[in-house]
Scaffold this motif. Structure first.
Motif, mmCIF file in Angstrom:
data_model
loop_
_atom_site.group_PDB
_atom_site.id
_atom_site.type_symbol
_atom_site.label_atom_id
_atom_site.label_comp_id
_atom_site.label_asym_id
_atom_site.label_seq_id
_atom_site.Cartn_x
_atom_site.Cartn_y
_atom_site.Cartn_z
ATOM 1 N N TRP A 1 -48.665 -13.190 37.955
ATOM 2 C CA TRP A 1 -48.690 -13.381 36.502
ATOM 3 C C TRP A 1 -47.645 -14.441 36.124
ATOM 4 C CZ3 TRP A 1 -52.192 -10.750 33.566
ATOM 5 C CH2 TRP A 1 -52.811 -9.640 34.156
ATOM 6 N N HIS A 2 -47.999 -15.328 35.210
ATOM 7 C CA HIS A 2 -47.009 -16.311 34.758
ATOM 8 C C HIS A 2 -47.185 -16.622 33.271
ATOM 9 C CE1 HIS A 2 -50.446 -18.362 36.637
ATOM 10 N NE2 HIS A 2 -50.265 -19.366 35.835
ATOM 11 N N TYR A 3 -46.022 -16.818 32.646
ATOM 12 C CA TYR A 3 -45.885 -17.170 31.223
ATOM 13 C C TYR A 3 -45.112 -18.479 31.219
ATOM 14 C CZ TYR A 3 -43.310 -17.199 26.749
ATOM 15 O OH TYR A 3 -42.751 -17.552 25.552
ATOM 16 N N PHE B 1 -51.099 -28.475 40.875
ATOM 17 C CA PHE B 1 -51.935 -28.663 42.073
ATOM 18 C C PHE B 1 -52.485 -27.283 42.428
ATOM 19 C CE2 PHE B 1 -50.493 -32.957 43.537
ATOM 20 C CZ PHE B 1 -49.418 -33.137 42.671
ATOM 21 N N TRP B 2 -53.760 -27.038 42.070
ATOM 22 C CA TRP B 2 -54.376 -25.723 42.323
ATOM 23 C C TRP B 2 -55.137 -25.776 43.654
ATOM 24 C CZ3 TRP B 2 -55.953 -25.581 36.599
ATOM 25 C CH2 TRP B 2 -55.207 -24.605 35.916
ATOM 26 N N TYR B 3 -54.837 -24.838 44.505
ATOM 27 C CA TYR B 3 -55.517 -24.740 45.810
ATOM 28 C C TYR B 3 -56.258 -23.405 45.901
ATOM 29 C CZ TYR B 3 -52.837 -28.663 47.737
ATOM 30 O OH TYR B 3 -52.311 -29.912 47.981
ATOM 31 N N VAL C 1 -48.967 -14.991 29.104
ATOM 32 C CA VAL C 1 -48.958 -14.497 30.494
ATOM 33 C C VAL C 1 -50.379 -14.219 30.994
ATOM 34 C CG1 VAL C 1 -48.464 -12.103 29.718
ATOM 35 C CG2 VAL C 1 -47.906 -12.820 32.056
ATOM 36 N N HIS C 2 -50.668 -14.763 32.165
ATOM 37 C CA HIS C 2 -51.992 -14.655 32.784
ATOM 38 C C HIS C 2 -51.824 -14.846 34.287
ATOM 39 C CE1 HIS C 2 -51.345 -18.972 32.648
ATOM 40 N NE2 HIS C 2 -52.224 -19.058 33.629
ATOM 41 N N TYR C 3 -52.915 -14.693 35.021
ATOM 42 C CA TYR C 3 -52.881 -15.064 36.445
ATOM 43 C C TYR C 3 -54.058 -15.983 36.761
ATOM 44 C CZ TYR C 3 -56.583 -11.577 37.324
ATOM 45 O OH TYR C 3 -57.773 -10.863 37.307
ATOM 46 N N ASP C 4 -53.893 -16.763 37.817
ATOM 47 C CA ASP C 4 -54.982 -17.608 38.326
ATOM 48 C C ASP C 4 -55.248 -17.147 39.760
ATOM 49 O OD1 ASP C 4 -54.937 -19.467 36.004
ATOM 50 O OD2 ASP C 4 -52.948 -19.960 36.773
ATOM 51 N N GLU C 5 -56.488 -17.300 40.195
ATOM 52 C CA GLU C 5 -56.800 -16.874 41.577
ATOM 53 C C GLU C 5 -56.616 -18.022 42.563
ATOM 54 O OE1 GLU C 5 -60.771 -15.006 40.393
ATOM 55 O OE2 GLU C 5 -60.069 -13.665 41.976
#
Ligand SMILES: CCC[C@@H](CC(=O)O)C(=O)C(=O)O
Ligand SMILES: [Zn+2]
Length: 333
Positions: free
Chosen positions: A261-263, A278-280, A181-185
């Motif tokens: 947060w996602h795992y 697809f990261w924006y 589990v982590h987050y991306d900005e």
């Protein structure tokens, strides 16, 4: 697998790790033509979009096709002694000299990756292909890439005033691989091509329950809480975690809102898992847009800026922790 109580089999026959402590509700699933989708994206809440066909042209991306067409430049493959593939920023290891990297990033050709994939035996180091799609890929792959439903993507980017597409990551994993589990900005449309992935998502407001590593730590943006063996002594608030859960399969697109947060776990019943994300960049926020109290996505950005600025102001990132404790303990606690 059935007799291994660490795993469960859901009603669709998907097999994944059992986390009885974590309360979840199902992630909403909507058909691609539902008008509700925009409401979820506007509210920045997760949703699984079905039958969109976003990356249908990648359905033929099996190992043989990729071997033939992706090009022989070396690709990025992570190698782990366990089933977990926690991301870390190697350039920050100097600040934490005792840090032991949880996995290794290797560069290898597609031929090498496929050989490792096909000869892998339980107990050996696991592998996880994670390569940004660049213009070095072969022309067939590039054509498939151009046939993604960019009009749909661009319509969402424009409608919600998102920033530029920063990258597409092609992920090819083994059944059982876990991204902790982590987050991306960044905003993320996560397209599942082959196999199944079980996903857990938590609102950014669960920051205090997920105890992210410090900003200057190599595992910045990653949670310190191990879902398989949560240490409730060190992380007592983890008991209050409540989130969303779902399984994405071929053709599904999961919207992972920025800072959520996602795992993500490749199910054990999958032969292989292939995903394209697809990261924006997030939408540019002007001061006039600000509404108080701030949302947790915004508080997260504030917290990161504070830790970053303190590292610079104190001239030594390792002083940030003691300084914040001195500032808060006995005064705000
Ligand atoms: C390195 C990115 C891994 C991915 C999760 C997964 O598919 O294992 C993810 O976290 C994301 O797309 O944001
Ligand atoms: Zn992520």
């Amino acid at each position: 697998m059935m007799d291994d109580e660490r795993f469960m089999t859901d009603s669709d026959g998907r097999i994944y790790r059992r986390y009885d402590d974590i309360k979840t509700k199902p992630i909403q699933r909507l058909n691609y033509d539902s008008r509700e989708i925009n409401r979820f994206i506007k509210k920045q809440e997760p949703v699984i979009i079905e039958n969109l066909g976003l990356v249908d042209s990648a359905t033929k991306w099996d190992l043989e096709y990729l071997h033939e067409n992706i090009g022989n430049e070396e690709k990025s493959v992570y190698v782990s002694k366990t089933h977990k593939f926690m991301y870390y920023n190697a350039s920050r290891c100097a600040v934490y000299p005792d840090f032991i990297p949880p996995n290794e990033q290797h560069n290898m050709t597609m031929t090498e990756f496929i050989r490792k994939y096909r000869t892998w035996k339980p107990g050996e180091h696991r592998i996880y292909f994670q390569q940004i799609l660049t213009d070095t890929v072969g022309s067939c792959i590039y054509n498939d890439f151009r046939n993604f439903k960019w009009s749909w993507l661009n319509s969402k980017k424009e409608r919600f005033n998102w920033g530029d597409l920063t990258s597409n990551l092609l992920l090819i994993g083994q059944p059982g691989n876990v991204t902790p589990v982590h987050y991306d900005e960044q905003q993320n449309f996560f397209a599942q091509v082959h196999g199944y992935k079980r996903v857990l998502l938590f609102d950014p407001k669960f920051f205090q329950c997920l105890y992210p590593y410090p900003f200057h730590h190599p595992c910045d943006r990653q949670s310190q809480v191990d879902f398989e063996n949560p240490d409730y002594e060190r992380f007592p608030l983890a008991k209050h975690l409540a989130g969303y859960e779902g399984v994405v399969g071929p053709g599904d697109v999961l919207y992972i809102p920025m800072c959520w947060w996602h795992y993500i776990e490749s199910t054990m019943d999958s032969q292989i898992t292939t995903s394209i994300n697809f990261w924006y960049k997030h939408q540019s926020m002007t001061l006039s847009d600000l509404r108080f109290p701030l949302k947790w996505q915004q508080k997260l950005t504030v917290s990161r800026n504070i830790e970053k600025m303190l590292g610079e102001a104190l001239g030594d990132p390792s002083e940030v922790g003691p300084f914040l404790n001195a500032l808060v303990n006995g005064r705000y606690t």
